[in-house]
Motif scaffolding. Structure first.
Motif, PDB file in Angstrom:
ATOM      1  N   GLY A  62       0.781  -1.231   0.000  1.00  0.00           N
ATOM      2  CA  GLY A  62       0.000   0.000   0.000  1.00  0.00           C
ATOM      3  C   GLY A  62       0.807   1.271   0.000  1.00  0.00           C
ATOM      4  N   ASN A  63       2.105   1.185  -0.296  1.00  0.00           N
ATOM      5  CA  ASN A  63       2.945   2.379  -0.385  1.00  0.00           C
ATOM      6  C   ASN A  63       2.975   2.875  -1.827  1.00  0.00           C
ATOM      7  OD1 ASN A  63       4.086   2.045   2.397  1.00  0.00           O
ATOM      8  ND2 ASN A  63       4.963   0.203   1.472  1.00  0.00           N
ATOM      9  N   TYR A  64       2.831   4.178  -2.017  1.00  0.00           N
ATOM     10  CA  TYR A  64       2.991   4.726  -3.357  1.00  0.00           C
ATOM     11  C   TYR A  64       4.430   4.517  -3.830  1.00  0.00           C
ATOM     12  CZ  TYR A  64      -1.552   7.026  -3.104  1.00  0.00           C
ATOM     13  OH  TYR A  64      -2.901   7.276  -3.011  1.00  0.00           O
ATOM     14  N   VAL A  65       4.568   4.012  -5.054  1.00  0.00           N
ATOM     15  CA  VAL A  65       5.900   3.824  -5.622  1.00  0.00           C
ATOM     16  C   VAL A  65       6.319   5.177  -6.197  1.00  0.00           C
ATOM     17  CG1 VAL A  65       7.332   2.431  -7.153  1.00  0.00           C
ATOM     18  CG2 VAL A  65       5.288   1.431  -6.107  1.00  0.00           C
ATOM     19  N   GLY A  66       6.721   6.054  -5.283  1.00  0.00           N
ATOM     20  CA  GLY A  66       7.014   7.438  -5.627  1.00  0.00           C
ATOM     21  C   GLY A  66       8.208   7.609  -6.535  1.00  0.00           C
ATOM     22  N   SER A  67       8.957   6.543  -6.745  1.00  0.00           N
ATOM     23  CA  SER A  67      10.122   6.619  -7.611  1.00  0.00           C
ATOM     24  C   SER A  67       9.785   6.440  -9.080  1.00  0.00           C
ATOM     25  CB  SER A  67      11.127   5.520  -7.231  1.00  0.00           C
ATOM     26  OG  SER A  67      10.595   4.220  -7.516  1.00  0.00           O
ATOM     27  N   SER A  68       8.665   5.738  -9.402  1.00  0.00           N
ATOM     28  CA  SER A  68       8.596   5.179 -10.746  1.00  0.00           C
ATOM     29  C   SER A  68       7.234   5.009 -11.386  1.00  0.00           C
ATOM     30  CB  SER A  68       9.257   3.787 -10.730  1.00  0.00           C
ATOM     31  OG  SER A  68      10.509   3.800 -10.102  1.00  0.00           O
ATOM     32  N   TYR A  69       6.130   4.983 -10.665  1.00  0.00           N
ATOM     33  CA  TYR A  69       4.908   4.425 -11.232  1.00  0.00           C
ATOM     34  C   TYR A  69       3.729   5.399 -11.305  1.00  0.00           C
ATOM     35  CZ  TYR A  69       6.937  -0.304 -11.134  1.00  0.00           C
ATOM     36  OH  TYR A  69       7.710  -1.422 -11.349  1.00  0.00           O
ATOM     37  N   ALA A  70       3.950   6.597 -11.839  1.00  0.00           N
ATOM     38  CA  ALA A  70       2.835   7.511 -12.093  1.00  0.00           C
ATOM     39  C   ALA A  70       2.455   7.459 -13.566  1.00  0.00           C
ATOM     40  CB  ALA A  70       3.203   8.938 -11.700  1.00  0.00           C
ATOM     41  N   TRP A  71       1.154   7.378 -13.811  1.00  0.00           N
ATOM     42  CA  TRP A  71       0.586   7.345 -15.162  1.00  0.00           C
ATOM     43  C   TRP A  71      -0.335   8.547 -15.342  1.00  0.00           C
ATOM     44  CZ3 TRP A  71       1.073   3.232 -18.805  1.00  0.00           C
ATOM     45  CH2 TRP A  71       1.825   2.134 -18.347  1.00  0.00           C
ATOM     46  N   ALA A  72      -0.278   9.174 -16.509  1.00  0.00           N
ATOM     47  CA  ALA A  72      -1.204  10.267 -16.832  1.00  0.00           C
ATOM     48  C   ALA A  72      -1.096  10.577 -18.313  1.00  0.00           C
ATOM     49  CB  ALA A  72      -0.893  11.520 -16.008  1.00  0.00           C
ATOM     50  N   THR A  73      -2.069  11.314 -18.825  1.00  0.00           N
ATOM     51  CA  THR A  73      -1.974  11.787 -20.205  1.00  0.00           C
ATOM     52  C   THR A  73      -0.857  12.824 -20.307  1.00  0.00           C
ATOM     53  OG1 THR A  73      -3.536  13.596 -19.859  1.00  0.00           O
ATOM     54  CG2 THR A  73      -4.459  11.457 -20.510  1.00  0.00           C
ATOM     55  N   ALA A  74      -0.378  13.040 -21.518  1.00  0.00           N
ATOM     56  CA  ALA A  74       0.677  14.051 -21.721  1.00  0.00           C
ATOM     57  C   ALA A  74       0.194  15.431 -21.287  1.00  0.00           C
ATOM     58  CB  ALA A  74       1.105  14.061 -23.185  1.00  0.00           C
ATOM     59  N   ARG A  75      -1.079  15.737 -21.535  1.00  0.00           N
ATOM     60  CA  ARG A  75      -1.609  17.045 -21.131  1.00  0.00           C
ATOM     61  C   ARG A  75      -1.622  17.201 -19.611  1.00  0.00           C
ATOM     62  NH1 ARG A  75      -6.709  18.856 -24.968  1.00  0.00           N
ATOM     63  NH2 ARG A  75      -5.569  18.901 -26.966  1.00  0.00           N
ATOM     64  N   ASP A  76      -1.964  16.124 -18.905  1.00  0.00           N
ATOM     65  CA  ASP A  76      -1.979  16.217 -17.447  1.00  0.00           C
ATOM     66  C   ASP A  76      -0.569  16.298 -16.876  1.00  0.00           C
ATOM     67  OD1 ASP A  76      -4.692  16.368 -17.247  1.00  0.00           O
ATOM     68  OD2 ASP A  76      -5.009  14.358 -16.459  1.00  0.00           O
ATOM     69  N   TRP A  77       0.381  15.611 -17.483  1.00  0.00           N
ATOM     70  CA  TRP A  77       1.778  15.780 -17.071  1.00  0.00           C
ATOM     71  C   TRP A  77       2.210  17.232 -17.271  1.00  0.00           C
ATOM     72  CZ3 TRP A  77       4.697  12.928 -14.105  1.00  0.00           C
ATOM     73  CH2 TRP A  77       4.513  11.539 -14.044  1.00  0.00           C
ATOM     74  N   ALA A  78       1.726  17.842 -18.347  1.00  0.00           N
ATOM     75  CA  ALA A  78       2.074  19.243 -18.610  1.00  0.00           C
ATOM     76  C   ALA A  78       1.549  20.157 -17.510  1.00  0.00           C
ATOM     77  CB  ALA A  78       1.523  19.671 -19.968  1.00  0.00           C
ATOM     78  N   LYS A  79       0.378  19.847 -16.952  1.00  0.00           N
ATOM     79  CA  LYS A  79      -0.170  20.661 -15.866  1.00  0.00           C
ATOM     80  C   LYS A  79       0.782  20.692 -14.678  1.00  0.00           C
ATOM     81  CE  LYS A  79      -5.047  19.774 -17.024  1.00  0.00           C
ATOM     82  NZ  LYS A  79      -6.309  19.143 -16.570  1.00  0.00           N
ATOM     83  N   PHE A  80       1.398  19.554 -14.394  1.00  0.00           N
ATOM     84  CA  PHE A  80       2.363  19.520 -13.288  1.00  0.00           C
ATOM     85  C   PHE A  80       3.529  20.455 -13.578  1.00  0.00           C
ATOM     86  CE2 PHE A  80       6.021  17.619 -11.031  1.00  0.00           C
ATOM     87  CZ  PHE A  80       5.542  17.728  -9.736  1.00  0.00           C
ATOM     88  N   GLY A  81       3.989  20.455 -14.823  1.00  0.00           N
ATOM     89  CA  GLY A  81       5.045  21.388 -15.206  1.00  0.00           C
ATOM     90  C   GLY A  81       4.631  22.836 -15.031  1.00  0.00           C
TER      91      GLY A  81
END
Length: 445
Positions: free
Chosen positions: A327-346
């Motif tokens: 139940g730990n988030y794999v904060g190193s490696s395993y986030a999935w999202a659309t390219a547009r949503d990744w852009a929002k983080f930027g």
């Protein structure tokens, strides 16, 4: 004729046996990678097995794995020559998880607050405003984006998605065949920067500070108690770690064998001086995930916080961060999202932690995140990569970025008011980042 066949079969048999002997200790990792990859690409990204095996699992020796998808159970089983069977299963809200032999049930998932905001992109779910910038040479920009993709019949750059955002507007966007604006894409180590964001929110709330020590009770009896949160964020703790994806190493054992991925780095000894021994470590980021967990009284609070305070807050509705079986988030490696949503983080970091008027991160946290760590030659900050040392000589030095395995990137260039997202399967220099970004930035005067 029989002799020819005989002498042809024997060398092939010897080679096959040799490969088996060499790879047998790695089979658990090979089948673990294969099962996890196929499971996530199938049930998170909605892709078919043939495209996954040809485009994601075509890595030696992962391509030896045979993968069987169970649509009803939402699972994938992988073996190599019938050996070392591994199984990954999909659970809504958690993603795909590799199962141990004594698996019973996954009974945890985050609560999400996805809102349908009636605002134009990027702050809502409506189409962006139709805006034309007279200082952009759109033909030059489109040519730069087109050149990032392979020509028909090529398999060199292997780009899957490019999104260019200027002054909050998508000014160029392109996808390869089989991918589009709604396709979820794995960020791999770009997830580390998401972990930075969660810690930044805790810092703004006054719950943590980067100079605090005594981070874990397991360290209180030795010199690891002196390691600061800053040391972990900057990958400069001095803890032992080997980040090698081509062999059995700390990182491959963590990602494909461990039930609790936060424990691996936790139990490593101090082998170098903190703040003077930069060493890139995915284990460190998962240790930060454990640190985040320790800030909450319940596991449910930990699971919810990443979404309610960051991911859903900025409308990254497609994003999911997968967990391990504990139940730990794999904060190193395993986030999935659309390219547009990744852009929002930027964009959140481009705007110094402000999201449409709400300050989610202190601007000082963003500045800290892009401050070079000792020993990195200006290439690394706090869970972000930097261009301060000029690794991309023809790109502005203020660039900082989320980077992931095989060439996943969110580039943030404050001096150009730009966020550039690129997903693919080829890394620098096969995909020439300096040339790509130079051509993109040259289109904007």
């Amino acid at each position: 004729m029989k002799k020819i066949v005989k002498f042809g079969v024997i060398p092939l048999l010897i080679i096959t046996i040799g490969l088996m002997v060499y790879n047998y200790p790695r089979l658990n990792i090979i089948t673990g990678f294969a099962a996890k990859s196929v499971c996530s690409c199938t049930f998170e990204a909605g892709r078919d097995l043939a495209s996954i095996e040809a485009g994601d699992n075509d890595i030696n020796p992962v391509y030896y794995a045979k993968n069987v998808v169970n649509e009803e159970e939402k699972s994938v089983t992988s073996t190599v020559f019938g050996l070392k069977k591994r199984k990954a299963i999909y659970k809504q809200g958690v993603g795909c998880v590799l199962l141990p032999e004594d698996y019973k049930n996954i009974d945890f998932k985050p609560n999400r607050k996805i809102s349908n905001k009636k605002l134009p992109f990027p702050y809502g779910n409506l189409a962006q405003k139709d805006t034309l910038f007279f200082n952009i040479n759109y033909q030059v920009l489109q040519n730069a984006v087109d050149k990032a993709f392979d020509k028909e019949g090529e398999q060199l750059k292997r780009t899957r998605a490019v999104v260019v955002i200027y002054k909050d507007q998508i000014v160029a966007e392109k996808y390869s065949s089989g991918f589009n604006k709604d396709t979820k894409l794995l960020g791999w180590s770009m997830t580390k920067s998401i972990t930075n964001g969660v810690l930044g929110i805790l810092e703004k709330q006054g719950k943590i500070n980067v100079n605090q020590t005594n981070l874990f009770p397991e360290w209180k009896q030795d010199n690891r108690a002196k390691i600061t949160l800053n040391n972990l964020l900057q990958m400069n703790s001095g803890l032992e770690w080997v980040e090698d994806y081509n062999n059995i190493s700390d990182v491959t054992k963590m990602l494909f064998l461990a039930d609790d991925m936060t424990e691996i780095q936790l139990n490593k000894p101090l082998v170098n001086e903190s703040n003077n021994s930069w060493n890139y470590s995915s284990g460190t980021t998962n240790l930060l995930s454990r640190f985040i967990r320790n800030q909450f009284q319940t596991h449910q609070e930990y699971l919810d916080f990443w979404y309610t305070e960051l991911i859903d807050k900025i409308g990254m509705d497609s994003m999911i961060i997968e967990t391990d079986i504990s139940g730990n988030y794999v904060g190193s490696s395993y986030a999935w999202a659309t390219a547009r949503d990744w852009a929002k983080f930027g964009l959140l970091y481009l705007h110094n932690g402000n999201w449409n008027g709400e300050q989610l991160l202190n601007s000082s946290w963003v500045h800290y995140s892009k401050t070079p760590t000792n020993g990195s030659n200006g290439e690394y900050g706090a869970q972000f990569w930097l261009n301060a040392g000029g690794v991309y000589p023809n790109v502005p030095r203020d660039l900082f970025s989320c980077n992931g395995y095989q060439g996943q990137h969110v580039f943030i260039i404050p001096s150009k008011d730009l966020v550039v997202v690129r997903f693919g399967l080829a890394e620098n220099p096969l995909f020439n980042i300096d040339q790509f970004l130079r051509e993109v930035t040259s289109a904007i005067q």
